[in-house]
Design a protein around this motif. Sequence first.
Motif, PDB file in Angstrom:
ATOM      1  N   ARG A 118       4.537  -0.781   4.363  1.00  0.00           N
ATOM      2  CA  ARG A 118       4.697  -1.890   5.309  1.00  0.00           C
ATOM      3  C   ARG A 118       3.364  -2.596   5.523  1.00  0.00           C
ATOM      4  NH1 ARG A 118       6.263  -3.210  10.702  1.00  0.00           N
ATOM      5  NH2 ARG A 118       5.640  -5.404  10.891  1.00  0.00           N
ATOM      6  N   ASP A 167       9.830  -7.509   1.174  1.00  0.00           N
ATOM      7  CA  ASP A 167       9.593  -8.530   2.200  1.00  0.00           C
ATOM      8  C   ASP A 167       8.751  -9.669   1.642  1.00  0.00           C
ATOM      9  OD1 ASP A 167      10.999  -7.196   4.164  1.00  0.00           O
ATOM     10  OD2 ASP A 167       9.241  -6.151   4.956  1.00  0.00           O
ATOM     11  N   GLY A 218       3.280   0.813  11.039  1.00  0.00           N
ATOM     12  CA  GLY A 218       4.288   1.299  10.115  1.00  0.00           C
ATOM     13  C   GLY A 218       3.642   2.124   9.012  1.00  0.00           C
TER      14      GLY A 218
END
Length: 202
Positions: free
Chosen positions: A49, A119, A45
Amino acid sequence: MYTSDSALRAFREARHTFIAGSRIDMGALAGSLGVDRTSLFRWVGNRDRLLSEILWSLAVPTLDQASRAADEDRATGAARIVDVLDRFTADLIEAPYFRTFLTREPARALRLLTTRDSDVQSRFVGRVTALVVEEQSSGDFDPAPLSAEELARLLVRISESFTYADLISGETPDPVRARAAFEYVLRPGRNPSPDTPPIGAP
């Protein structure tokens, strides 16, 4: 987390660079792996990421170590939650490679670590929620009037406020004050009554 051999190789190389205190450059990483940037991006990614995965991969063993240390102290209930979060926050504040990253890329660090779309933050909230639920299930702690997840989000925000104090408010990150804040909210030994209705209940 990455599963293919190529992605794992790239991830480990990047993680090593990060821990060494150096900036991760996708072009340089691709060159060190002997591939082009297109292949690297297909594997791991974009840079954000990759950084998110590295940051979380370092947070997990830190959380696990904090949990084991709390277990060795035989802490239970609110005291165990405080102990785990205190140790975790202190370790982050004191980690040289982490402070280097925050100093070098403050805006990106806050975006990757503390925003709603992060995340890393969502995973951290999940771990703290599990910690609260574990103590609740044992009968040693009652998060009411908040739900386990609501309390976890509050505790994560407290951890972030002190870990990134220099970036947020210009103050020096202080694990002692962070522990005091956890204790103020959780009140070890003074849990709410189990009859207290949840917020919003009729």
